[in-house]
Motif scaffolding. Structure first.
Motif, PDB file in Angstrom:
ATOM      1  N   TRP A 289      62.700   7.365 -23.486  1.00  0.00           N
ATOM      2  CA  TRP A 289      63.605   7.327 -24.619  1.00  0.00           C
ATOM      3  C   TRP A 289      63.134   6.263 -25.615  1.00  0.00           C
ATOM      4  O   TRP A 289      62.629   5.214 -25.236  1.00  0.00           O
ATOM      5  CB  TRP A 289      65.030   6.975 -24.179  1.00  0.00           C
ATOM      6  CG  TRP A 289      65.722   8.054 -23.415  1.00  0.00           C
ATOM      7  CD1 TRP A 289      65.972   8.074 -22.074  1.00  0.00           C
ATOM      8  CD2 TRP A 289      66.266   9.276 -23.931  1.00  0.00           C
ATOM      9  NE1 TRP A 289      66.632   9.231 -21.722  1.00  0.00           N
ATOM     10  CE2 TRP A 289      66.827   9.990 -22.857  1.00  0.00           C
ATOM     11  CE3 TRP A 289      66.348   9.850 -25.211  1.00  0.00           C
ATOM     12  CZ2 TRP A 289      67.454  11.233 -22.995  1.00  0.00           C
ATOM     13  CZ3 TRP A 289      66.960  11.081 -25.352  1.00  0.00           C
ATOM     14  CH2 TRP A 289      67.511  11.761 -24.262  1.00  0.00           C
TER      15      TRP A 289
ATOM     16  N   TYR B  82      58.684   8.669 -17.563  1.00  0.00           N
ATOM     17  CA  TYR B  82      58.401   9.910 -16.855  1.00  0.00           C
ATOM     18  C   TYR B  82      56.940  10.283 -17.111  1.00  0.00           C
ATOM     19  O   TYR B  82      56.383   9.976 -18.167  1.00  0.00           O
ATOM     20  CB  TYR B  82      59.281  11.042 -17.376  1.00  0.00           C
ATOM     21  CG  TYR B  82      60.745  10.992 -16.993  1.00  0.00           C
ATOM     22  CD1 TYR B  82      61.503   9.827 -17.111  1.00  0.00           C
ATOM     23  CD2 TYR B  82      61.403  12.133 -16.541  1.00  0.00           C
ATOM     24  CE1 TYR B  82      62.847   9.794 -16.772  1.00  0.00           C
ATOM     25  CE2 TYR B  82      62.751  12.121 -16.206  1.00  0.00           C
ATOM     26  CZ  TYR B  82      63.463  10.948 -16.331  1.00  0.00           C
ATOM     27  OH  TYR B  82      64.798  10.925 -16.005  1.00  0.00           O
TER      28      TYR B  82
ATOM     29  N   LEU C 238      66.090   4.182 -33.087  1.00  0.00           N
ATOM     30  CA  LEU C 238      66.855   4.875 -34.131  1.00  0.00           C
ATOM     31  C   LEU C 238      68.330   4.879 -33.773  1.00  0.00           C
ATOM     32  O   LEU C 238      68.721   4.488 -32.677  1.00  0.00           O
ATOM     33  CB  LEU C 238      66.324   6.308 -34.260  1.00  0.00           C
ATOM     34  CG  LEU C 238      64.822   6.403 -34.577  1.00  0.00           C
ATOM     35  CD1 LEU C 238      64.332   7.831 -34.442  1.00  0.00           C
ATOM     36  CD2 LEU C 238      64.540   5.851 -35.954  1.00  0.00           C
ATOM     37  N   SER C 239      69.137   5.339 -34.708  1.00  0.00           N
ATOM     38  CA  SER C 239      70.582   5.347 -34.480  1.00  0.00           C
ATOM     39  C   SER C 239      70.962   6.239 -33.309  1.00  0.00           C
ATOM     40  O   SER C 239      71.912   5.975 -32.582  1.00  0.00           O
ATOM     41  CB  SER C 239      71.305   5.812 -35.741  1.00  0.00           C
ATOM     42  OG  SER C 239      70.834   7.088 -36.137  1.00  0.00           O
ATOM     43  N   SER C 240      70.201   7.286 -33.107  1.00  0.00           N
ATOM     44  CA  SER C 240      70.402   8.179 -31.974  1.00  0.00           C
ATOM     45  C   SER C 240      69.091   8.253 -31.202  1.00  0.00           C
ATOM     46  O   SER C 240      68.065   8.605 -31.779  1.00  0.00           O
ATOM     47  CB  SER C 240      70.811   9.561 -32.463  1.00  0.00           C
ATOM     48  OG  SER C 240      70.922  10.475 -31.396  1.00  0.00           O
ATOM     49  N   PRO C 241      69.099   7.904 -29.911  1.00  0.00           N
ATOM     50  CA  PRO C 241      67.830   7.865 -29.168  1.00  0.00           C
ATOM     51  C   PRO C 241      67.092   9.197 -29.179  1.00  0.00           C
ATOM     52  O   PRO C 241      67.705  10.262 -29.074  1.00  0.00           O
ATOM     53  CB  PRO C 241      68.279   7.496 -27.755  1.00  0.00           C
ATOM     54  CG  PRO C 241      69.586   6.825 -27.926  1.00  0.00           C
ATOM     55  CD  PRO C 241      70.245   7.514 -29.082  1.00  0.00           C
ATOM     56  N   ASP C 242      65.797   9.139 -29.317  1.00  0.00           N
ATOM     57  CA  ASP C 242      64.939  10.299 -29.215  1.00  0.00           C
ATOM     58  C   ASP C 242      64.130  10.205 -27.926  1.00  0.00           C
ATOM     59  O   ASP C 242      63.695   9.119 -27.546  1.00  0.00           O
ATOM     60  CB  ASP C 242      63.961  10.366 -30.388  1.00  0.00           C
ATOM     61  CG  ASP C 242      64.541  11.018 -31.619  1.00  0.00           C
ATOM     62  OD1 ASP C 242      63.780  11.269 -32.565  1.00  0.00           O
ATOM     63  OD2 ASP C 242      65.768  11.271 -31.638  1.00  0.00           O
ATOM     64  N   TRP C 243      63.916  11.348 -27.281  1.00  0.00           N
ATOM     65  CA  TRP C 243      62.983  11.403 -26.160  1.00  0.00           C
ATOM     66  C   TRP C 243      61.588  11.559 -26.772  1.00  0.00           C
ATOM     67  O   TRP C 243      61.373  12.458 -27.578  1.00  0.00           O
ATOM     68  CB  TRP C 243      63.326  12.589 -25.273  1.00  0.00           C
ATOM     69  CG  TRP C 243      62.499  12.712 -24.025  1.00  0.00           C
ATOM     70  CD1 TRP C 243      61.464  13.575 -23.796  1.00  0.00           C
ATOM     71  CD2 TRP C 243      62.627  11.948 -22.838  1.00  0.00           C
ATOM     72  NE1 TRP C 243      60.952  13.392 -22.542  1.00  0.00           N
ATOM     73  CE2 TRP C 243      61.647  12.399 -21.926  1.00  0.00           C
ATOM     74  CE3 TRP C 243      63.484  10.909 -22.447  1.00  0.00           C
ATOM     75  CZ2 TRP C 243      61.506  11.855 -20.653  1.00  0.00           C
ATOM     76  CZ3 TRP C 243      63.343  10.372 -21.178  1.00  0.00           C
ATOM     77  CH2 TRP C 243      62.363  10.838 -20.295  1.00  0.00           C
TER      78      TRP C 243
ATOM     79  N   PHE D  75      57.236  11.631 -26.330  1.00  0.00           N
ATOM     80  CA  PHE D  75      56.094  11.849 -25.466  1.00  0.00           C
ATOM     81  C   PHE D  75      54.879  11.082 -25.984  1.00  0.00           C
ATOM     82  O   PHE D  75      54.739  10.886 -27.198  1.00  0.00           O
ATOM     83  CB  PHE D  75      55.715  13.336 -25.426  1.00  0.00           C
ATOM     84  CG  PHE D  75      56.694  14.211 -24.705  1.00  0.00           C
ATOM     85  CD1 PHE D  75      57.693  14.884 -25.399  1.00  0.00           C
ATOM     86  CD2 PHE D  75      56.607  14.396 -23.329  1.00  0.00           C
ATOM     87  CE1 PHE D  75      58.594  15.699 -24.741  1.00  0.00           C
ATOM     88  CE2 PHE D  75      57.498  15.220 -22.655  1.00  0.00           C
ATOM     89  CZ  PHE D  75      58.494  15.860 -23.362  1.00  0.00           C
TER      90      PHE D  75
END
Lengths: 121, 112
Positions: free
Chosen positions: B92, B35, B96-101, B103
């Motif tokens: 994204w 994006y 990591l274990s949980s995706p981070d958005w 920038f």
């Protein structure tokens, strides 16, 4: 028309908590995910997390896990972001932004006006 | 330090075409859509490009996005004075274990 209207500016002392609200209107609240993004003075954008207004589940950025909580009230179409143990580095403008109708979309075309949170002793 | 690398500044003259790059890795740009956002001073970011090359309605076709491998680019053709702003790429991060958005650090575009 779609609108995201955030609560007003806050001044907090270090160690305190802040709760910022984001009221959605102009669309079906439960359909679209909502993101929270912040921007420190003169700095870039930083993602804090995402909430599904339908079920209330949230996923937080690694940096903020344990310190941030995102909740929603479907009766008023409001999403809340609460940040605890505030420090001076948390001074920033906090934005809510609408995502997509599925988890995988990032912040898209509707953003709140921003809420300035100032942390100072 | 951002996961996504952008040049801190770019410039061009009215009518020119400018390109802003965004470099990442296999777990972010290499595996996800990109994006692009435009931010004018004192205002909320505005979405310019989603899904790497799609424009929301209302965004002029002077703005275009592309992605190749672990890099992405935003091109602005027919540069106008009102294009002077900060531009951010984002995607994204699946590392990591949980995706981070995440920038990019942002690029300040100056229209000379």
């Amino acid at each position: 028309q779609v609108q995201l209207v955030q609560s007003g500016a806050e001044v907090k002392k270090p160690g305190a908590s802040v709760k910022v609200s984001c009221k959605a209107s102009g669309y079906t609240f439960s359909t679209y995910y909502l993101h929270w993004v912040r921007q420190a003075p003169g700095q870039g954008l930083e993602w804090m997390g995402i909430i599904n207004p339908s079920g209330g589940s949230a996923s937080y950025a690694q940096k903020f896990q344990g310190r941030v909580t995102m909740t929603r009230d479907t009766s008023t179409s409001i999403v809340y972001m609460e940040l605890n143990s505030l420090r001076s580095e948390d001074t920033a403008v906090y934005y809510c932004a609408r995502g997509g109708d599925q988890y995988g979309a990032g912040p898209k075309d509707y953003w709140g006006q921003g809420t300035l949170v100032t942390v100072s002793s | 330090q951002s996961v996504l690398t952008q040049p801190p500044s770019a410039s061009g003259t009215p009518g020119q075409r400018v390109t802003i790059s965004c470099s990442g890795g296999s777990s972010d740009i290499g595996n996800n859509y990109v994006y692009w956002y435009q931010q004018l001073p004192g205002t909320a970011p505005k979405l310019l490009i989603y899904r790497s090359n799609q424009r929301p309605s209302g965004v002029p076709d002077r703005f275009s996005g592309s992605k190749s491998g672990t890099s992405a680019s935003l091109a602005i053709s027919g540069l106008r004075s009102e294009d002077g702003a900060h531009y951010y790429c984002a995607t994204w991060d699946d590392s990591l274990s949980s995706p981070d958005w995440v920038f990019g650090g942002g690029t300040k575009l100056t229209v000379l």
